[in-house]
Design an enzyme around this catalytic site. Structure first.
Site, PDB file in Angstrom:
ATOM      1  N   GLY A 150      38.861  35.273  45.728  1.00 24.60           N
ATOM      2  CA  GLY A 150      37.650  34.706  45.696  1.00 24.60           C
ATOM      3  C   GLY A 150      37.144  34.317  44.470  1.00 24.60           C
ATOM      4  N   CYS A 151      37.289  35.316  43.707  1.00 25.53           N
ATOM      5  CA  CYS A 151      36.602  35.172  42.316  1.00 25.53           C
ATOM      6  C   CYS A 151      37.717  34.346  41.321  1.00 25.53           C
ATOM      7  CB  CYS A 151      36.304  36.569  41.840  1.00 25.53           C
ATOM      8  SG  CYS A 151      35.163  37.539  42.620  1.00 25.53           S
TER       9      CYS A 151
END
Length: 153
Positions: free
Chosen positions: A44-45
């Site tokens: 996600g990051c």
């Protein structure tokens, strides 16, 4: 401390990629975008960072500076930034001072366990004042939404 709309950009310095220290309230850009994320090199990051990177030229054209912040070390940040070719700086907040000032350290749950961690959040400051907050960000489409806001001010 939790920031509210109209609050001033905190006068905090953090170590950043590119062997520098960044004082948030001394950046030359009119608009400062500070996005907090949990951990370097996680799916996600990485997606969130890539999305901000893809729109980087448009942020610059709007006189905006984008900064990513997590508790990871500068060494991890340098590796993450280099691998993903991010055109913006990442700030290290290992002591959580910046995270605490922005109120992004909150209780989280994962696999039934409760712990304190960074809640993905984005803050936009215009002329030194907080103009917009996105708490508990969902990654998909987020960078585009932030860019649209930045271009509207």
């Amino acid at each position: 401390m939790n920031l509210e709309l109209g609050d001033a950009l905190p006068a905090l310095e953090r170590p950043a990629t590119g062997d520098q220290t960044i004082a948030l309230n001394k950046l030359p850009q009119r608009i400062v975008v500070v996005y907090f994320y949990p951990k370097d090199s996680t799916p996600g990051c990485t997606t969130e960072g890539r999305d901000f990177a893809a729109a980087h030229e448009q942020f610059v054209a709007a006189d905006a500076c984008v900064l990513g912040v997590s508790k990871d070390s500068i060494r991890r940040h340098e590796n993450f930034k280099a691998k993903q070719e991010f055109p913006f700086e990442l700030l290290s907040d290992e002591d959580e001072n910046l995270c605490q000032a922005f109120g992004v350290i909150q209780e989280k749950k994962l696999y039934g366990k409760t712990y304190m961690g960074i809640v993905r959040s984005t803050f936009v400051f215009v002329d030194g004042k907080l103009a917009k907050i996105w708490p508990k960000v969902k990654v998909k489409g987020h960078a585009e939404e932030v860019l649209a806001f930045v271009q509207s001010v």
